[in-house]
Motif scaffolding. Structure first.
Motif: not given
Length: 433
Positions: A251-269, A184-192
């Motif tokens: 693009x084409x890949x799941x967000x780096x912390x998607x699973x962790x955020x889903x669990x955390x939101x489920x707990x908070x909710x 993702x750091x390389x991806x940011x270098x490409x985007x910028x």
């Protein structure tokens, strides 16, 4: 004034630390809506610069010079560890009487890495196991301490050998997560269009100790990825860890912390009204009720980042013992995700240590609990401090925190970052031998 507006130094703005009575709405659309034009003055001056040129230019900013002076002072402090009151609680970590697991593959991989380097490279990469350089890691794209070898300056066999050592010491899924942060750091270098400032090899790597001759470990650090691995007397510690991404998804890949955020939101909710009153410390990530100094222009809300080895962090939030059985299972799953870098059976052993102190461990939350806003959360107990924070833009133009720029940290409070509590016990056991 930069294109960011409310400028501090061209990258950081006062907007990220200013309290707001209104909710901090989730940024609409994709992170791509916040890309700067390639000729914007936020990007254009750095095009073609290498990492040392970029660093020299960044050092001219007064805010950054003040930050580095603070970091230098923190680095020079004797190590204590993150605590809740200034002194580590004794007896929180104990080495096993008999080692478990086998470091043979990792030790062989470390040997192959050393063999792949020139004599000068081997000298640069090697440090004593108790060297102070452990504590010199940082996560920005500019350079502060230069510890070990710089991957982008090394040839292919050496870089391949570094990755082989990481694969041999981390879990397969943990290695993949670190590798994705580097990509993702390389991806940011490409985007910028700044690939000489940010790329997949913008990282320093060092070996501490003599692999196969007692305690040893390695360190990788650079933009949005910092990992410290230590092996002492049969136990592995992977902490401190800093992993993040801007953006935290390609693009084409799941967000780096998607699973962790889903669990955390489920707990908070899932929190009841009474539980929510205890767990939700602030109603938004820029709640004006936050005390002065709680928000930092670079760290924003996270408390356990670079050079915060000795920070005093009081507990806040709801005790895990006040959660129901399902909520506790969600909390355990989030903790396991933070510990994902540890290979088995090391991860299970560390999870057992957290489980043993679960009644003393707290979960805290800032912001809306339904995923409609950026948020911050922390799991903090005697043997773990784990946090996730959504940040404002640095290389993207969002002036307020957004869920596509994520920072996460993992610490072993009460003195076991870098395996130091284990190392002290190992040295006591082997004194005079």
């Amino acid at each position: 004034m930069s294109a960011h507006g409310e400028d501090i130094d061209g990258f950081f703005t006062t907007a990220r630390t200013a309290g707001r009575s209104e909710a901090v709405a989730q940024a609409a659309g994709s992170f791509r809506d916040y890309l700067y034009d390639l000729d914007d003055p936020t990007l254009a001056p750095y095009r073609g610069m290498g990492y040392e040129e970029f660093t020299a230019d960044r050092y001219t900013a007064p805010f950054l010079r003040e930050l580095l002076e603070t970091w230098e002072g923190l680095y020079r402090e004797p190590f204590v560890g993150i605590t809740t009151g200034g002194e580590p609680e004794p007896g929180r970590y104990r080495l096993p009487d008999e080692p478990f697991g086998d470091d043979a593959e990792a030790i062989a991989a470390a040997g192959r890495l050393l063999d792949a380097l020139s004599p000068a490279g081997r000298a640069r990469i090697s440090y004593p196991v108790d060297a102070p350089e452990w504590r010199g890691w940082s996560n920005p794209e500019f350079v502060f301490f230069r510890t070990g070898i710089r991957l982008e300056d090394e040839d292919e066999p050496a870089v391949d050998a570094v990755h082989a050592l990481m694969r041999a010491t981390l879990s397969p899924e943990g290695y993949d997560r670190v590798r994705e942060a580097m990509r993702l750091n390389g991806y940011l270098g490409e985007l910028t269009r700044l690939p000489t400032v940010m790329n997949e090899r913008s990282y320093w790597f060092a070996i501490f100790g003599e692999p196969g001759e007692g305690p040893w470990g390695w360190q990788l650090f650079g933009h949005h990825a910092a990992v410290n691995f230590v092996s002492v007397g049969g136990r592995h510690v992977v902490a401190p860890v800093f992993l993040g991404g801007e953006p935290a998804v390609a693009e084409g890949r799941e967000p780096l912390f998607a699973a962790r955020e889903r669990l955390a939101i489920e707990l908070a909710e899932s929190l009841t009204g009474a539980q929510r009153a205890a767990a939700v410390v602030y109603d938004s990530v820029l709640d004006p009720a936050m005390p002065e100094g709680r928000l930092h222009p670079a760290d924003e809300r996270h408390v356990a980042g670079a050079f915060r080895d000795n920070r005093v962090v009081p507990y806040e939030g709801i005790l895990a013992s006040e959660l129901d059985a399902h909520q506790q299972e969600l909390l355990r799953a989030i903790v396991e995700d933070f510990l994902l870098l540890l290979a088995e059976p090391q991860r299970a052993a560390t999870l057992a240590e957290v489980e043993a102190t679960l009644a003393e461990t707290r979960f805290s939350w800032y912001g809306a609990t339904d995923g409609s806003e950026p948020c911050y959360f922390r799991i903090h107990g005697p043997v773990i401090l784990a946090e996730l924070d959504h940040h404002a833009g640095v290389w993207l133009a969002n002036r307020l925190p957004a869920r596509f720029h994520v920072h996460t940290t993992l610490r072993m409070p009460n003195g076991n970052d870098y395996g130091k509590a284990y190392l002290a016990e190992w040295m006591r056991r082997h004194a005079g031998s």
